[in-house]
Design a protein around this motif. Structure first.
Motif, short mmCIF file in Angstrom:
data_model
loop_
_atom_site.label_atom_id
_atom_site.label_comp_id
_atom_site.label_asym_id
_atom_site.label_seq_id
_atom_site.Cartn_x
_atom_site.Cartn_y
_atom_site.Cartn_z
N ALA A 54 4.24 -0.42 3.37
CA ALA A 54 3.27 0.16 2.42
C ALA A 54 2.64 -0.92 1.55
CB ALA A 54 3.94 1.22 1.56
N GLY A 55 3.43 -1.90 1.16
CA GLY A 55 2.92 -2.97 0.31
C GLY A 55 1.87 -3.83 0.97
N SER A 56 1.90 -3.94 2.29
CA SER A 56 0.93 -4.76 3.01
C SER A 56 -0.17 -3.94 3.67
CB SER A 56 1.65 -5.59 4.09
OG SER A 56 2.16 -4.75 5.11
N ALA A 57 -0.16 -2.64 3.50
CA ALA A 57 -1.09 -1.76 4.22
C ALA A 57 -2.55 -2.11 3.94
CB ALA A 57 -0.81 -0.30 3.86
N VAL A 58 -2.90 -2.36 2.71
CA VAL A 58 -4.29 -2.67 2.36
C VAL A 58 -4.71 -3.98 3.01
CG1 VAL A 58 -5.85 -3.26 0.47
CG2 VAL A 58 -4.27 -1.34 0.22
N CYS B 232 -5.67 4.58 5.43
CA CYS B 232 -4.98 5.83 5.08
C CYS B 232 -3.60 5.77 5.74
CB CYS B 232 -5.79 7.01 5.63
SG CYS B 232 -5.05 8.63 5.40
N ILE B 233 -2.64 6.46 5.15
CA ILE B 233 -1.31 6.55 5.75
C ILE B 233 -0.96 8.02 5.91
CG2 ILE B 233 1.16 6.15 5.39
CD1 ILE B 233 0.42 3.61 3.85
N ILE B 234 -0.54 8.37 7.11
CA ILE B 234 0.02 9.70 7.36
C ILE B 234 1.52 9.49 7.45
CG2 ILE B 234 0.20 11.65 8.94
CD1 ILE B 234 -2.64 10.94 9.93
N MET C 7 7.15 7.70 -1.75
CA MET C 7 7.46 6.29 -1.95
C MET C 7 6.33 5.42 -1.40
SD MET C 7 10.16 5.73 -3.67
CE MET C 7 10.29 3.98 -3.30
N ALA C 8 5.79 5.79 -0.25
CA ALA C 8 4.66 5.03 0.29
C ALA C 8 3.48 5.09 -0.68
CB ALA C 8 4.26 5.58 1.66
N THR D 103 1.23 1.78 -2.58
CA THR D 103 -0.11 1.42 -2.11
C THR D 103 -1.15 2.27 -2.81
OG1 THR D 103 -1.54 1.11 -0.17
CG2 THR D 103 -0.07 3.03 -0.15
N ARG D 104 -2.37 1.75 -2.87
CA ARG D 104 -3.47 2.53 -3.43
C ARG D 104 -4.17 3.38 -2.36
NH1 ARG D 104 -8.05 -0.06 -1.71
NH2 ARG D 104 -7.98 -2.32 -1.58
N LEU D 105 -3.77 3.21 -1.11
CA LEU D 105 -4.36 3.99 -0.04
C LEU D 105 -4.00 5.46 -0.17
CD1 LEU D 105 -3.64 1.73 3.06
CD2 LEU D 105 -5.78 1.98 1.82
#
Length: 155
Positions: free
Chosen positions: A42-46, A52-54, A66-67, A71-73
């Motif tokens: 989650a921390g590296s997602a951006v 977006c995260i499902i 928690m995700a 993240t701001r996503l």
């Protein structure tokens, strides 16, 4: 998803994204058993280019919240049906996030997974005309598949 057993539900999100031509990745990331993996993911997602995260999870279902905290996503939570409480525990765990950490929460199970994919696609389609066209076509096909009259007669 929080566990490999969640794949029976979350595969429907992946299949829907594939049908719409949306690039995606599938990972097992447990908030409880693999917390560092969650922080890293989650921390590296951006920076990895995710939009977006499902997140599907059952039982205590901490993964989506928690995700979202990491993240701001936008995070879309899919409650996975549990043995103990048929997914109601998962639903409450995901939908009852405190103010300030939103998680879009979908229905329990398969319908929620499919709708999470469709919602993610709709969000992405606001800046992707090709995806918008594919999503419009998917919706038109769904509409066309509904019969005007019942095909079977009652006895």
């Amino acid at each position: 998803m929080g566990s490999t057993s969640d794949w029976a539900t979350m595969c429907h999100a992946a299949e829907t994204l594939e049908k719409l031509g949306v690039a995606h990745e599938v990972r097992v990331v447990s908030a409880h058993r693999t917390p560092q993996r969650l922080y890293d993911y989650a921390g590296s997602a951006v920076t990895r280019g995710l939009r977006c995260i499902i997140a599907g999870a059952g039982g205590a279902a901490h993964l989506p919240g928690m995700a979202a905290a990491l993240t701001r996503l936008p995070v879309l939570g899919v409650p996975v049906e549990s043995r103990a409480l048929s997914g109601v525990d998962s639903l409450y765990s995901i939908v009852q996030m405190p103010a300030g950490i939103p998680v879009g929460t979908l229905a329990i199970g398969k319908a929620g997974a499919i709708n999470a994919a469709l919602l993610a696609a709709a969000m992405l389609a606001t800046t992707d005309e090709a995806l918008a066209s594919r999503l419009d076509a998917w919706r038109a096909a769904q509409t066309a598949s509904v019969a005007d009259t019942p095909t079977d007669r009652l006895p």
